[in-house]
Structure formats: C-alpha cells, structure tokens
Design a protein around this motif. Structure first.
Motif, PDB file in Angstrom:
ATOM      1  N   UNK A  33       0.608  -1.576  -0.064  1.00 17.24           N
ATOM      2  CA  UNK A  33      -0.054  -0.160   0.156  1.00 17.24           C
ATOM      3  C   UNK A  33       1.169   1.672   0.180  1.00 17.24           C
ATOM      4  N   UNK A  34       1.704   0.974   0.827  1.00 19.60           N
ATOM      5  CA  UNK A  34       2.836   2.362   0.483  1.00 19.60           C
ATOM      6  C   UNK A  34       3.474   3.111  -0.435  1.00 19.60           C
ATOM      7  N   UNK A  35       4.076   1.506  -1.367  1.00 23.35           N
ATOM      8  CA  UNK A  35       4.715   2.219  -2.542  1.00 23.35           C
ATOM      9  C   UNK A  35       4.249   1.841  -3.003  1.00 23.35           C
ATOM     10  N   UNK A  36       2.604   1.957  -3.268  1.00 26.08           N
ATOM     11  CA  UNK A  36       1.652   2.063  -4.319  1.00 26.08           C
ATOM     12  C   UNK A  36       1.823   3.920  -4.097  1.00 26.08           C
ATOM     13  N   UNK A  37       0.732   3.857  -3.101  1.00 23.17           N
ATOM     14  CA  UNK A  37       0.233   5.547  -2.781  1.00 23.17           C
ATOM     15  C   UNK A  37       1.643   6.407  -2.891  1.00 23.17           C
ATOM     16  N   UNK A  38       3.334   5.967  -2.615  1.00 25.06           N
ATOM     17  CA  UNK A  38       4.223   6.865  -2.783  1.00 25.06           C
ATOM     18  C   UNK A  38       4.203   7.134  -4.266  1.00 25.06           C
ATOM     19  N   UNK A  39       4.330   5.603  -5.421  1.00 18.88           N
ATOM     20  CA  UNK A  39       4.243   5.883  -6.814  1.00 18.88           C
ATOM     21  C   UNK A  39       3.420   6.879  -7.499  1.00 18.88           C
ATOM     22  N   UNK A  40       1.866   7.250  -6.790  1.00 19.54           N
ATOM     23  CA  UNK A  40       0.997   7.022  -7.115  1.00 19.54           C
ATOM     24  C   UNK A  40       1.032   8.358  -6.725  1.00 19.54           C
ATOM     25  N   UNK A  41       1.998   9.273  -6.035  1.00 14.34           N
ATOM     26  CA  UNK A  41       1.586  10.225  -5.436  1.00 14.34           C
ATOM     27  C   UNK A  41       3.289  11.110  -6.251  1.00 14.34           C
ATOM     28  N   UNK A  42       4.288  10.866  -7.105  1.00 12.66           N
ATOM     29  CA  UNK A  42       5.553  10.803  -7.385  1.00 12.66           C
ATOM     30  C   UNK A  42       5.168  10.407  -8.871  1.00 12.66           C
ATOM     31  N   UNK A  43       3.934  10.055  -9.399  1.00 14.59           N
ATOM     32  CA  UNK A  43       2.831  10.707 -11.016  1.00 14.59           C
ATOM     33  C   UNK A  43       2.320  11.935 -10.896  1.00 14.59           C
ATOM     34  N   UNK A  44       1.600  12.214  -9.507  1.00 16.65           N
ATOM     35  CA  UNK A  44       1.154  12.743  -9.673  1.00 16.65           C
ATOM     36  C   UNK A  44       2.656  14.717  -9.591  1.00 16.65           C
ATOM     37  N   UNK A 170       1.437   5.942 -14.153  1.00 18.71           N
ATOM     38  CA  UNK A 170       0.655   6.740 -14.412  1.00 18.71           C
ATOM     39  C   UNK A 170      -0.969   7.269 -14.644  1.00 18.71           C
ATOM     40  N   UNK A 171      -1.105   6.609 -13.584  1.00 20.23           N
ATOM     41  CA  UNK A 171      -2.562   6.924 -12.798  1.00 20.23           C
ATOM     42  C   UNK A 171      -2.109   8.125 -12.315  1.00 20.23           C
ATOM     43  N   UNK A 172      -1.290   8.207 -11.821  1.00 21.57           N
ATOM     44  CA  UNK A 172      -0.466  10.019 -10.972  1.00 21.57           C
ATOM     45  C   UNK A 172      -1.109  10.569 -12.451  1.00 21.57           C
ATOM     46  N   UNK A 174      -2.047  10.911 -14.516  1.00 21.96           N
ATOM     47  CA  UNK A 174      -3.588  11.552 -15.264  1.00 21.96           C
ATOM     48  C   UNK A 174      -4.522  12.341 -13.546  1.00 21.96           C
ATOM     49  N   UNK A 175      -4.338  12.064 -12.382  1.00 22.08           N
ATOM     50  CA  UNK A 175      -4.730  12.368 -11.757  1.00 22.08           C
ATOM     51  C   UNK A 175      -4.241  14.261 -11.364  1.00 22.08           C
ATOM     52  N   UNK A 176      -2.871  14.167 -11.860  1.00 16.89           N
ATOM     53  CA  UNK A 176      -2.061  15.363 -12.070  1.00 16.89           C
ATOM     54  C   UNK A 176      -3.037  16.070 -12.974  1.00 16.89           C
ATOM     55  N   UNK A 177      -3.935  16.229 -14.063  1.00 16.15           N
ATOM     56  CA  UNK A 177      -5.101  16.493 -15.234  1.00 16.15           C
ATOM     57  C   UNK A 177      -5.927  16.678 -14.339  1.00 16.15           C
ATOM     58  N   UNK A 178      -6.826  15.889 -14.037  1.00 13.81           N
ATOM     59  CA  UNK A 178      -7.476  16.202 -13.489  1.00 13.81           C
ATOM     60  C   UNK A 178      -7.430  17.189 -11.977  1.00 13.81           C
ATOM     61  N   UNK A 179      -6.512  17.319 -11.381  1.00 15.86           N
ATOM     62  CA  UNK A 179      -6.536  17.924 -10.427  1.00 15.86           C
ATOM     63  C   UNK A 179      -5.795  19.732 -11.066  1.00 15.86           C
ATOM     64  N   UNK A 180      -5.267  19.426 -12.619  1.00 21.83           N
ATOM     65  CA  UNK A 180      -5.558  20.836 -13.428  1.00 21.83           C
ATOM     66  C   UNK A 180      -6.695  21.637 -13.519  1.00 21.83           C
ATOM     67  N   UNK A 189      -1.919  23.660  -6.171  1.00 17.03           N
ATOM     68  CA  UNK A 189      -2.355  22.520  -6.411  1.00 17.03           C
ATOM     69  C   UNK A 189      -1.197  21.672  -6.367  1.00 17.03           C
ATOM     70  N   UNK A 190       0.223  22.597  -5.940  1.00 18.79           N
ATOM     71  CA  UNK A 190       1.380  21.865  -5.691  1.00 18.79           C
ATOM     72  C   UNK A 190       1.208  20.968  -4.258  1.00 18.79           C
ATOM     73  N   UNK A 191       0.480  21.292  -3.015  1.00 12.38           N
ATOM     74  CA  UNK A 191      -0.358  21.627  -1.523  1.00 12.38           C
ATOM     75  C   UNK A 191      -0.505  19.947  -1.722  1.00 12.38           C
ATOM     76  N   UNK A 192      -0.620  19.282  -2.843  1.00 11.31           N
ATOM     77  CA  UNK A 192      -1.054  18.177  -3.261  1.00 11.31           C
ATOM     78  C   UNK A 192      -0.254  16.885  -2.239  1.00 11.31           C
ATOM     79  N   UNK A 193       0.269  17.144  -2.498  1.00  9.56           N
ATOM     80  CA  UNK A 193       1.890  15.730  -1.224  1.00  9.56           C
ATOM     81  C   UNK A 193       1.206  16.270   0.159  1.00  9.56           C
TER      82      UNK A 193
END
Length: 200
Positions: A33-44, A170-172, A174-180, A189-193
C-alpha cells in the motif's frame, strides 16, 4: 501457507526471531500500500509542472519575451530530469547503507516536501531548485521501491506486485490532469503532497 504457522525472520542481519505468517502478510500488505501510494503521488508530482508550466512561468516572470519564457520553462523541466537521474544513482547507494524501507520512506518524504515547497516558491529560481529535489526524491523512490519489493516477495508474486505498483505512476499522471481541471491556481495544486499526511 496457513495463517498461524511460525516462521523465522532475520532482523537487520543479526537476530532470528519466530514470526507468524499472518504477521508477515500484514507487513507485506502495508509495504504494498505504501509503495503504491508513494508511486501514485510521484506520478502526480512529476506531471503537475507539465500541466501548469505556462501558468507558473507567466506568474513568476510577468510580462517578458516569449524567448525568455521558453528558456525558463525548458530549464525548469531540465533540472527535474537531472534530479531524477541523480536521485536514482544516489538513493541506490544510500539504500545499501541505511536499508530499503528507510530509503523508500525518506525518498518519498523528499519529493513530497519539495513538491509542497514548489507551490510556495516566490521565484522561478527557487521553483527550479525545488523541482530538482522533487525529481531527486522520485528517482530514489522508483529505485528503492523496486529493490524493496524484489527482496520481500517470492519469485511467483514479485512480478505481479511490481506490475501493479508500476501502474500507479500513470494513474498519477491522469490525476495531475484532473487536478488541473479542478484548480486553475497552480500554487494550491502543488500542496497535494500534504494530503497523505493530513490523513494521519
């Protein structure tokens, strides 16, 4: 393997203790879970600057020539890539010294902190510096998380786990586009971290 069966676990290469298979499974689940969420956040964090770059540069530079805007935009993107490259090298060395789990946590903290600081930066120079260290942390995470998973899972399961975690990036994107689409102001937007820390 049935739950409750006792196994042995080597701790830091010094002590061997009995550990139940249930405890091992919980540990593996937490790591996944941690690795998945960290990688997701790295994509964003990777894609956010790409989607906001024209707005960021115009906000920081004001009315300047198009050539100046293009040069600064190219610099901001370039230092991020260089940071990513150096991060992969340096964190690969660091994780051999301090351990895989600590390296994953620290590299995640690195790009998370500098992603937030990017949104607080008052100049393009500081944005560039923050993007370098954001890339530095992301490069480290991708290396250390891969090694960490490689060492924890069996040969039959590690490929599946690696594949699922890799999909988080890659999910991250797409999430960055949604945030935009949700926020036209680039700074919040950069405070998402900060969001993962707000959940604790």
């Amino acid at each position: 393997m049935k739950a409750g069966i006792m196994q042995t676990e080597e701790i830091s290469g010094f002590v061997t203790l009995p550990v139940s298979s249930e405890k091992i499974q919980k540990h593996l689940t937490a790591v996944f879970i941690f690795c998945f969420l960290s990688t997701l956040l790295s994509g964003i964090a990777s894609m956010l600057m790409s989607v906001y770059l024209p707005v960021v540069v115009k906000d920081l530079l004001g009315n300047v020539s198009e050539e100046k805007m293009n040069n600064v935009s190219a610099l901001i993107n370039s230092v991020f890539i260089f940071g990513w490259m150096f991060g992969g090298i340096v964190w690969g060395i660091v994780c051999d010294r301090i351990g895989r789990s600590r390296s994953v946590i620290l590299s995640t903290a690195c790009f998370g902190i500098f992603t937030v600081l990017t949104g607080l930066s008052p100049s393009w120079f500081l944005v560039s510096a923050c993007r370098f260290f954001t890339g530095f942390g992301i490069g480290g995470l991708l290396v250390t998380a891969t090694v960490f998973i490689e060492e924890l899972w069996s040969d039959k399961k590690k490929a599946i786990v690696q594949g699922i975690v890799a999909l988080a990036m890659p999910v991250g994107f797409f999430a960055a586009g949604a945030i935009n689409n949700l926020s036209k102001d680039w700074r919040p937007a950069f405070w998402v971290a900060l969001y993962p820390y707000c959940l604790h």
